[in-house]
Design a protein around this motif. Structure first.
Motif, short mmCIF file in Angstrom:
data_model
loop_
_atom_site.label_atom_id
_atom_site.label_comp_id
_atom_site.label_asym_id
_atom_site.label_seq_id
_atom_site.Cartn_x
_atom_site.Cartn_y
_atom_site.Cartn_z
N ASN A 1 1.00 -1.01 -0.02
CA ASN A 1 -0.06 -0.04 -0.10
C ASN A 1 1.12 1.14 0.04
OD1 ASN A 1 -2.12 -1.73 0.36
ND2 ASN A 1 -1.96 -1.89 2.46
N ILE B 1 -4.02 0.95 -2.87
CA ILE B 1 -4.02 0.07 -2.24
C ILE B 1 -3.37 -1.35 -3.25
CG2 ILE B 1 -5.58 -1.76 -1.13
CD1 ILE B 1 -6.03 0.70 0.34
N ALA C 1 -6.75 1.18 -6.54
CA ALA C 1 -6.25 -0.11 -6.66
C ALA C 1 -5.99 -0.46 -8.23
CB ALA C 1 -6.84 -1.13 -5.81
#
Lengths: 211, 581
Positions: free
Chosen positions: B220, B255, B235
């Motif tokens: 992350n 993420i 993400a």
């Protein structure tokens, strides 16, 4: 709030430095190899590069599109409508199909080859006539090349993809030596001579054009 | 060394560098090339398994033996492998175990666009998701460390745009890992209720520990840009689109470990901004997580749950900025994929259509038999379903048994058609199953399978014949027939005969894929314009080489593969050439 972002966005020069090239054609025409030659040449020249391809269903004679993007730092691997600096079309109908992705002021390079899609073969749809003339009439910079004939004169019809890369090199911001070196690296030795000849024939096409 | 690599190639490189010893997978776009590239490393034993469940079980066995192992598949393949997936969560691992799964938002080459992240949550397994090739390599290596650190399988989630995009990677040397000693321990490896109950507690404790780890993990990344009032949580490939649209005008929480999510990191990030937007393709998993944590975020109120994202879509939906472009004004006919010139499947579908059969279809190149002009397929569900679903159809409509067939390729038959056929025999079904045996897995680009006679590493091996499987399952010898799909009369006669029977039949239509290197291309056919009556009979097979030019049929000489189907359809002997002259 939203307005703020738009203003700042237009000032973001990093993105403006990214150059977007789309290679479009029909499955089996060698677009994948063309994009790989291009990607490797651009990397060798020092750019950050992203190349995106779609495999699977798009082969089997379907419409195939690959994106090559380069610059200081590239994030998105895809090219959207109105973003391509250059579209390299391996077939006329595909040039028409993807025209919407050309940036205002961008260059369209197209092979004059015509391959009928199944709906045209079966008579369910018609292949539009005079595609290149109609695109030119819109004020778009278009370079048309009969890559098949040039490839044949180089020694193999299969080198049409390299002919088209030759046509495009002038507009890339990469020197010839790098492109030639990459072709040498990626093409099997026994096909190298015909491919280098094809590349040269392509380069001659755009040598005389204005832009 | 700096190189430009496909995401899938970078995953394979990561496997190599991480000292992975075994890869077992079943092909599926967009995951296929990982295993093909992995097979190029002599240090890695790599194989095509017969299906994803088998593949994952092979990898699990290798992990038990103490080696680092990997198995990968497309998103729908993970449905097939779900059983070992859930159990491997309970047993944990010995050697590091990583499971690759590639989603396909936009369905470039898939029958649905399910979001694999749900599996991580359901099986309580950590899942990591790279955005580009460099991360593919890095995350794959890290995945093995994570796997061994927490004694858990790790899921590596990929996506069409990550798997099939090339970007720059830096490669390193392979780091050999010691084999971990196998120690007999039924409480860990034998999943009977008495052992599984305590193991479930281990799973719950483990996922809590990994949640803590997620707060400070390498996957992350927070990217704060000065004077920004918008925070974007994103993400995978969505990060790239967002980065291109917003540049440095917003801040990002990227993420990389999509399960379990780092609650404190997200809270801390969200607290800095007036507006927080979650940008995630497919389902609203991160967004729902934020909401459950009491955070105010935007996401699917702006962006769709269906389809693939792009910078154009984000600019339009979030900034209200429409793309500026010219387009070709006339209608541009679509160019759908078609069966290749010389494809051995074409003739079989022509006969299905001619006999007006109900065709229970399956997954493979031959799904293209659903497209006009052949338009011969009634249903396509999932791998192997042609055989089993036809049995159900015929149990409800027994009068249609003589007008219906299941059609399945060799690789798909090996994958999960065999069980359906056993079910027909056992349950007194009388269905007719046609196996299109082209000796290769075609759709995904020529992967070897148990009918090919070769392994992924190119070694020759036992060649399994579908006929022998049919005999073994109890289909009567005389009801198992082999035909050449290039001979339309033979195919039609076999179908008519077998459909009449009141017991199960298997017709194997065998001819290797026209694109295989060892298949010799036959001389092309041509049309005698004098004899052509423009009846268009030759057009009914949907061959891309045949068109009507100036009122008469014409065959493209450079693409015709000389399969002779059109010649067999012409009633006026107008199609000439090929090997007949």
């Amino acid at each position: 709030m939203t307005g703020n972002i738009i203003q700042k966005q237009t000032k973001n020069i990093k993105n403006k430095n990214i150059k977007n090239i789309m290679i479009v054609g029909v499955g089996g025409q060698g677009t994948l190899l063309a994009s790989r030659i291009l990607g490797n040449a651009l990397l060798a020249y020092g750019y950050d590069v992203r190349v995106s391809e779609v495999h699977g269903m798009s082969q089997r004679g379907g419409s195939v599109v690959t994106y090559v993007k380069y610059g200081e730092k590239v994030y998105s691997p895809v090219i959207c409508r109105g973003e391509a600096d250059i579209i390299l079309a391996f077939e006329q109908l595909e040039a028409a199909r993807w025209l919407s992705h050309l940036k205002k002021g961008g260059i369209l390079i197209t092979n004059t080859q015509r391959i009928n899609p199944m709906p045209v073969v079966t008579g369910a749809a018609e292949y539009p006539g005079d595609i290149t003339d109609k695109i030119k009439a819109k004020g778009i910079s278009l370079i048309a090349a009969d890559a098949q004939s040039l490839a044949l004169s180089a020694g193999s019809e299969k080198t049409a993809n390299v002919v088209l890369i030759g046509v495009m090199t002038k507009y890339l911001g990469v020197d010839d030596i790098t492109v030639e070196k990459t072709i040498r690296e990626l093409v099997p030795a026994r096909f190298l001579d015909v491919n280098m000849k094809a590349y040269e024939l392509g380069r001659n096409i755009s040598a005389g054009s204005v832009k | 060394m700096k190189k430009i690599m496909l995401g899938n190639e970078a995953v394979a490189r990561g496997l190599y560098e991480a000292g992975c010893r075994l890869v077992s997978s079943y092909p599926g776009t967009p995951s296929t090339e990982i295993t093909e590239y992995a097979a190029l490393y002599p240090e890695i034993y790599a194989e095509w398994a017969v299906n994803e469940k088998v593949a994952l079980e092979v990898a699990l066995g290798a992990s038990v033996a103490g080696g680092r192992a990997f198995s990968c598949m497309k998103h729908v393949g993970l449905n097939v492998a779900a059983d070992p997936l859930f159990i491997s969560s309970y047993t944990g691992i010995n050697g590091g175990l990583v499971i690759g799964v590639a989603d396909d938002p936009g369905m470039h080459s898939s029958q649905n666009e399910q979001d694999s992240r749900h599996y991580a949550e359901a099986a309580k397994l950590p899942m990591i998701e790279p955005s580009d090739s460099a991360e593919c390599l890095e995350f794959t290596k890290e995945a093995f460390e994570l796997s061994e650190l927490f004694n858990t399988p790790v899921i590596l989630r990929l996506n069409t745009r990550v798997s099939h995009s090339q970007s720059v990677v830096e490669t390193a040397e392979r780091k050999e890992t010691e084999l971990k000693k196998y120690i007999k321990d039924p409480s860990k490896w034998v999943m009977i209720p008495a052992n599984a109950r305590p193991r479930h507690q281990v799973v719950e404790k483990r996922i809590c520990d990994i949640s803590d780890y997620a707060e400070n993990c390498v996957f992350n990344k927070t990217e704060i840009h000065e004077c920004t009032s918008i925070g974007i949580i994103t993400a995978g490939p969505s990060y790239n689109y967002a980065r291109e649209v917003f540049g440095d005008t917003v801040s990002y929480l990227k993420i990389g470990m999509v399960y379990p999510l780092p609650i404190n990191t997200i809270r801390e990030f969200a607290s800095r901004f007036e507006r927080v937007i979650v940008i995630e393709e497919l389902d609203d998993i991160i967004e729902s997580f934020c909401r459950q944590a009491g955070l105010t975020v935007e996401g699917k109120n702006l962006l769709p749950i269906t389809g693939e994202f792009s910078q154009e879509l984000l600019a339009e939906k979030i900034l209200g900025k429409a793309a500026d472009y010219d387009s070709f004004e006339e209608p541009v006919p679509p160019r759908p994929p078609v069966l290749c010139p010389g494809c051995p499947h074409r003739g079989v579908f022509y006969v299905f259509k001619k006999l007006k059969l109900y065709v229970s279809g399956d997954i493979g190149c031959y799904t293209l038999g659903a497209a006009p002009p052949l338009a011969a397929i009634d249903t396509t569900f999932c791998m192997g379903a042609s055989v089993s679903a036809l049995h159900g159809y015929n149990k409800i409509l027994p009068e249609n048994t003589k007008k219906s067939v299941a059609v399945i390729g060799d690789s798909t038959f090996m994958h999960s058609g065999i069980t359906g056929l056993a079910n027909i025999v056992y349950n007194k079904g009388i269905s007719t199953v046609v196996v299109l045996d082209n000796r290769i897995t075609g759709m995904t680009g020529h992967q070897e399978n148990p009918c090919s006679g070769h392994t992924l590493k190119g070694e020759s091996t036992a060649e399994i014949m579908p006929e022998n499987i049919a005999y073994a399952l109890g289909v009567k010898k005389e009801r198992v027939v082999t035909v050449d799909p290039a001979d339309l009369a033979e195919v039609e006669a076999a179908l008519r005969r077998e459909l009449e029977q009141d017991e199960p039949s298997v017709i194997v239509a065998r001819r290797p894929c026209a694109l295989l290197k060892y298949v010799k291309r036959e001389a092309p056919y041509a049309v005698d314009r004098e004899k052509c009556r423009s009846c268009r009979a030759c057009m009914s097979i949907g061959c891309p080489c045949i068109s009507i030019t100036n009122g008469k049929a014409e065959i493209n000489q450079s693409s015709c593969a000389g399969c002779a189907l059109c010649m067999q359809l012409c009633r006026f002997d107008a199609i000439i050439g090929g090997n007949t002259q």
